[in-house]
Every structure is written in structure tokens, then in C-alpha cells.
Design an enzyme around this catalytic site. Structure first.
Site, PDB file in Angstrom:
ATOM      1  N   HIS A 142       0.838  -1.195   0.000  1.00  0.00           N
ATOM      2  CA  HIS A 142       0.000   0.000   0.000  1.00  0.00           C
ATOM      3  C   HIS A 142       0.879   1.254   0.000  1.00  0.00           C
ATOM      4  O   HIS A 142       1.919   1.303   0.654  1.00  0.00           O
ATOM      5  CB  HIS A 142      -0.919   0.002   1.228  1.00  0.00           C
ATOM      6  CG  HIS A 142      -1.969  -1.046   1.184  1.00  0.00           C
ATOM      7  ND1 HIS A 142      -3.317  -0.768   1.130  1.00  0.00           N
ATOM      8  CD2 HIS A 142      -1.885  -2.407   1.182  1.00  0.00           C
ATOM      9  CE1 HIS A 142      -4.001  -1.901   1.096  1.00  0.00           C
ATOM     10  NE2 HIS A 142      -3.149  -2.903   1.130  1.00  0.00           N
ATOM     11  N   HIS A 217      -5.693 -11.511   5.700  1.00  0.00           N
ATOM     12  CA  HIS A 217      -4.548 -12.350   5.282  1.00  0.00           C
ATOM     13  C   HIS A 217      -3.559 -12.638   6.424  1.00  0.00           C
ATOM     14  O   HIS A 217      -2.522 -12.012   6.560  1.00  0.00           O
ATOM     15  CB  HIS A 217      -3.849 -11.821   4.034  1.00  0.00           C
ATOM     16  CG  HIS A 217      -3.537 -10.358   3.959  1.00  0.00           C
ATOM     17  ND1 HIS A 217      -2.904  -9.661   4.952  1.00  0.00           N
ATOM     18  CD2 HIS A 217      -3.761  -9.473   2.957  1.00  0.00           C
ATOM     19  CE1 HIS A 217      -2.743  -8.404   4.571  1.00  0.00           C
ATOM     20  NE2 HIS A 217      -3.260  -8.275   3.360  1.00  0.00           N
ATOM     21  N   ASN A 220       0.497 -12.175   7.108  1.00  0.00           N
ATOM     22  CA  ASN A 220       1.032 -11.145   6.220  1.00  0.00           C
ATOM     23  C   ASN A 220       0.621  -9.756   6.680  1.00  0.00           C
ATOM     24  O   ASN A 220      -0.553  -9.507   6.959  1.00  0.00           O
ATOM     25  CB  ASN A 220       0.554 -11.390   4.788  1.00  0.00           C
ATOM     26  CG  ASN A 220       1.218 -12.611   4.182  1.00  0.00           C
ATOM     27  OD1 ASN A 220       2.330 -12.540   3.672  1.00  0.00           O
ATOM     28  ND2 ASN A 220       0.543 -13.737   4.250  1.00  0.00           N
ATOM     29  N   ARG A 228       6.601 -13.904  23.868  1.00  0.00           N
ATOM     30  CA  ARG A 228       6.269 -12.901  24.881  1.00  0.00           C
ATOM     31  C   ARG A 228       5.215 -11.912  24.407  1.00  0.00           C
ATOM     32  O   ARG A 228       4.532 -11.296  25.225  1.00  0.00           O
ATOM     33  CB  ARG A 228       7.533 -12.145  25.317  1.00  0.00           C
ATOM     34  CG  ARG A 228       8.499 -13.021  26.113  1.00  0.00           C
ATOM     35  CD  ARG A 228       9.531 -12.188  26.850  1.00  0.00           C
ATOM     36  NE  ARG A 228      10.405 -13.053  27.641  1.00  0.00           N
ATOM     37  CZ  ARG A 228      11.583 -13.511  27.226  1.00  0.00           C
ATOM     38  NH1 ARG A 228      12.032 -13.166  26.030  1.00  0.00           N
ATOM     39  NH2 ARG A 228      12.315 -14.294  28.000  1.00  0.00           N
ATOM     40  N   ASP A 249      -1.280 -19.816  -1.434  1.00  0.00           N
ATOM     41  CA  ASP A 249      -0.722 -19.841  -2.787  1.00  0.00           C
ATOM     42  C   ASP A 249       0.699 -20.383  -2.840  1.00  0.00           C
ATOM     43  O   ASP A 249       1.321 -20.387  -3.904  1.00  0.00           O
ATOM     44  CB  ASP A 249      -0.763 -18.442  -3.409  1.00  0.00           C
ATOM     45  CG  ASP A 249       0.104 -17.434  -2.655  1.00  0.00           C
ATOM     46  OD1 ASP A 249       0.578 -17.751  -1.543  1.00  0.00           O
ATOM     47  OD2 ASP A 249       0.312 -16.316  -3.190  1.00  0.00           O
ATOM     48  N   HIS A 252       2.730 -16.674  -0.016  1.00  0.00           N
ATOM     49  CA  HIS A 252       2.479 -15.818   1.145  1.00  0.00           C
ATOM     50  C   HIS A 252       2.645 -16.536   2.482  1.00  0.00           C
ATOM     51  O   HIS A 252       3.036 -15.914   3.474  1.00  0.00           O
ATOM     52  CB  HIS A 252       1.067 -15.222   1.065  1.00  0.00           C
ATOM     53  CG  HIS A 252       0.951 -14.096   0.098  1.00  0.00           C
ATOM     54  ND1 HIS A 252       0.883 -14.269  -1.267  1.00  0.00           N
ATOM     55  CD2 HIS A 252       0.890 -12.752   0.301  1.00  0.00           C
ATOM     56  CE1 HIS A 252       0.793 -13.099  -1.861  1.00  0.00           C
ATOM     57  NE2 HIS A 252       0.788 -12.156  -0.938  1.00  0.00           N
ATOM     58  N   ASP A 276      -6.720 -12.782  -2.749  1.00  0.00           N
ATOM     59  CA  ASP A 276      -6.007 -11.504  -2.835  1.00  0.00           C
ATOM     60  C   ASP A 276      -5.547 -11.275  -4.272  1.00  0.00           C
ATOM     61  O   ASP A 276      -4.486 -10.701  -4.532  1.00  0.00           O
ATOM     62  CB  ASP A 276      -4.826 -11.474  -1.873  1.00  0.00           C
ATOM     63  CG  ASP A 276      -4.347 -10.055  -1.578  1.00  0.00           C
ATOM     64  OD1 ASP A 276      -5.106  -9.105  -1.836  1.00  0.00           O
ATOM     65  OD2 ASP A 276      -3.212  -9.902  -1.089  1.00  0.00           O
ATOM     66  N   ALA A 310       2.832  -7.931  -3.747  1.00  0.00           N
ATOM     67  CA  ALA A 310       1.731  -7.013  -4.060  1.00  0.00           C
ATOM     68  C   ALA A 310       0.534  -7.822  -4.535  1.00  0.00           C
ATOM     69  O   ALA A 310       0.309  -7.993  -5.732  1.00  0.00           O
ATOM     70  CB  ALA A 310       2.158  -6.005  -5.114  1.00  0.00           C
ATOM     71  N   GLY A 311      -0.219  -8.354  -3.586  1.00  0.00           N
ATOM     72  CA  GLY A 311      -1.332  -9.215  -3.940  1.00  0.00           C
ATOM     73  C   GLY A 311      -0.836 -10.585  -4.357  1.00  0.00           C
ATOM     74  O   GLY A 311       0.347 -10.927  -4.215  1.00  0.00           O
TER      75      GLY A 311
END
Length: 386
Positions: A142, A217, A220, A228, A249, A252, A276, A310-311
Site C-alpha cells: 500500500h 490475510h 502477512n 512474549r 498460494d 504468502h 487476494d 503485491a497481492g
């Protein structure tokens, strides 16, 4: 809409397999699963021409498909193309997902979603807004320049959008939204998902108590589970009220981690699969643009120039195959993770997510090798290879 019986394949209703039965469809809905010999001769009998009939796949995180990204330029026609692209892979319902963007682009995208809902677009279940109220520390792909805290104007816009959408899911981080804002969203029918956050387990659980009901997700772009500080991963697995999306997939999340998470998850909420997926699905594209940055497609990975994921470059039937053959889940569990559980996660399980009487006739016909033969939405063929 017509009434018919679909025969010639094993039927999985989301819980049970049926042999020598037919799927009864009446005006776009499931009316029953009946023994074949009990079907009236007057009712049209169609041949499924496959090995099994299973509930249609539901994907709660779809950024694009068919060469189209869901953004401010997408429009209603783009949303229709995204739904069509994913129907090729067994998806009968999805939430087009808007990645962090400007307030203006978000408003345009929401308007397109509202029009899609009004038109009854096949496969369109609502919207998922992933951002812009995220954590800079866990931004992933993002654009950090577009991430910002939630303001009163944003809250009001989300509550207003929900009124015209069958479902609205919002991914946010506690760093950029208050407990009171989350409570207001949940009270207004918005499904709040925790994601892209570096917050603590304790804070994540407090947000769940305030009304957050999903996690975006797993593993991720979130604080990890350590001995802890259990982080958001720990909260997701500990809380029985948090439904947890995961990208299966092979890129990820390692399959061992998926198995551990499945065994550790407290119910009644469960893990469900998301793709995603980006605009590459159903195309031979080698790159595309996201917020002015080039995303490269290579060997099943989508990345920025610096290697940031990215996706994902996966579709739903491939997800089922991966969960079954690589992670080692029983086929029934893999199928529930892409149908029953996501429907439950957003409160659409009365109408979707299984093949029981009264639900939408959304189903997929698969062959013995788990290839998609045909996809049906509302009792109508949305895709077929025959």
C-alpha cells in the site's frame, strides 16, 4: 428462471456427500437434493457432465481479474469483468477489494459498487475496502502517502455506503482507527477486519470485543506470534469470534504454517481462504500498475521493484487444489474454506455457502482432477468449458 434437476455427479452440500442423487433447482434457488429415482419425470433432467457438484466459491478479497483492477477507473463494466474472470475458476460470489487510495477515488469506487448492487450483478456480493486506515509500519504494497487515520467524514461515508450494499467489509489497523469508530461501524452493519497492523495481541482482542470480526490475510502485514508478545497472529488464533482470511498460494504462507494455524484456531469462527487476486487472473499479463507503481508478475509472484509482495497470482480452484494436495487437507475441508466459512464470516450463510434448500443455486461442477467444468450463479451458467 427455470426449474430443473442436475444429475450425473456426486454432490457435496457443504457437509455431506450424496451419491446417486440430483440437485433440484427452482427459480434460481436450491429446492432439495433428492434420490434420483424420486425425481418427477416431468421435471427437466440435465447432465452435470462432471464428477462432482460443490458449493460455489466465495472470495472476500479480490483486487482485480480479467485485466481489470478495482480502482477509481474501474466502473461498473470493470466490476462485471472481474466477476466474469473469477467465475472461470469457480468463484460464484466475491467482494471486489479496493486497495488504499485517495478519498476521491474511494468515493468513485464505492459509487460503482452501489450501482453493481442495484443492478443485481451476478457474482457481486458487496465491497471490501482494504485501507486507507492502516499502519505505516505494516503497509505492505500500500502507498504510504495515502495511508491516514479515520476521520468523522470517513466513518459517515462508510456507514452510508453500507446501506446500499449487500455486504461491506473494511480492513483497518488500530493505529489508524479508534475502538469507538470500530464499534460504530459494527453497529452499522459493516464487517470490520483487522489487518496491516503492528498492534499488540491485547489491543487486537480489545478491538474484537468492540466489534471487529475478521482478520485480513493471516501472517502477512501484521505483528507476528512470539513467545512474549503473541501479536495479531496470536489474537486471530485465540479469539473464537475472529474469522481469519489466509492466502494459500505457496508464496504468502508456508504450508506448514497453514496447518499449524488450522490446528491452533479457536472456534466457532474459522480460517477461510482468500485469493487476494490482482488483475492478472485469467490473463497472460506480465506486469500492471498499482498507484503509479509497476507490479511484476513472475513464477506465481506479484512484486514491487524492491521485492515486496503485491497481492497474489492465484484463483480459487487453484487454492482448493493447493489446500488439498500440498497442505494435505481433506477435500471437504478445503471446499468449506472457500465456500461455507467465508459466507459465515460476512453473515451471508443463510443464502450462500452451501447447497441446502432455500439457498441461491450457486455451485461448481468439477471433474475428477478438480478442474472446473462449469460455474453456476443463481441457477444460470456463468462459465462452462463444454
Amino acid at each position: 428462471m427455470s426449474s430443473f434437476a442436475l444429475a450425473g455427479a456426486r454432490i457435496f452440500d457443504g457437509e455431506t456427500w450424496f451419491e446417486n442423487h440430483v440437485l433440484m433447482v427452482d427459480n434460481g434457488r436450491i429446492s432439495a437434493i433428492e434420490a434420483r429415482e424420486k425425481v418427477s419425470r416431468e421435471l427437466p433432467l440435465r447432465d452435470a457432465r462432471g464428477a462432482m457438484i460443490v458449493p460455489g466459491f466465495i472470495d472476500l478479497q479480490v483486487n482485480g481479474g480479467g485485466g481489470v483492477m478495482f480502482d477509481g477507473n474501474c466502473g461498473v463494466d470493470g466490476l462485471r469483468e472481474i466477476c466474469r474472470a473469477h467465475a472461470r475458476f469457480g468463484t460464484t460470489g466475491l467482494l471486489p477489494t479496493l486497495i488504499t487510495d485517495t478519498r476521491e477515488a474511494t468515493a468513485v469506487s464505492v459509487a460503482a459498487g452501489l450501482e453493481a448492487a442495484r443492478s443485481g450483478m451476478p457474482g457481486f456480493l458487496g465491497l471490501h475496502l482494504e485501507g486507507p486506515h492502516l499502519s505505516i509500519e505494516r503497509k505492505g504494497a500500500h502507498d504510504p502517502a495515502l495511508i491516514r487515520p479515520m476521520e468523522d467524514e470517513d466513518l459517515a461515508a462508510l456507514l452510508e455506503a453500507r446501506k446500499g450494499l449487500p455486504s461491506l467489509m473494511v480492513t483497518l489497523a488500530p493505529e489508524s482507527a479508534t475502538v469507538d469508530q470500530v464499534r460504530a461501524l459494527a453497529d452499522g452493519g459493516v464487517k470490520v477486519s483487522l489487518g496491516h497492523t503492528n498492534t499488540t495481541c491485547k489491543t487486537a482482542l480489545a478491538y474484537a470485543e468492540a466489534g471487529a470480526s475478521l482478520v485480513t490475510h493471516l501472517f502477512n502485514a501484521m505483528s507476528p506470534l512470539t513467545h512474549r508478545e503473541p501479536g495479531v497472529v496470536g489474537a486471530a488464533l485465540q479469539s473464537g469470534q475472529l474469522w481469519v482470511g489466509i492466502i494459500a498460494d505457496g508464496v504468502h504462507v508456508d504450508p506448514v504454517a497453514i496447518g499449524v494455524a488450522l490446528r491452533a484456531k479457536n472456534g466457532p469462527a474459522r480460517l477461510f481462504a482468500v485469493t487476494d487476486a490482482m488483475s492478472t487472473i485469467g490473463t497472460d499479463m506480465t506486469s500492471f500498475t498499482l498507484n503509479g507503481r509497476t507490479i511484476m508478475r513472475e513464477n506465481g509472484r506479484l512484486t514491487l521493484a524492491d521485492g515486496t509482495l503485491a497481492g497474489a497470482d492465484i484463483d480459487m480452484i487453484s487454492t482448493v487444489v493447493y489446500l488439498h494436495r500440498t497442505v494435505g487437507l481433506p477435500l471437504e475441508q478445503a471446499l468449506r474454506m472457500v465456500s461455507v466459512y467465508p459466507a459465515q464470516a460476512i453473515g451471508l450463510d443463510r443464502s450462500r455457502g452451501g447447497l441446502t434448500a432455500g439457498k441461491e443455486a450457486d455451485f461448481v461442477v468439477l471433474d475428477d482432477d478438480l478442474g472446473v467444468v462449469s460455474t453456476w450463479i443463481g441457477g444460470e451458467v456463468a462459465h462452462s468449458i463444454l
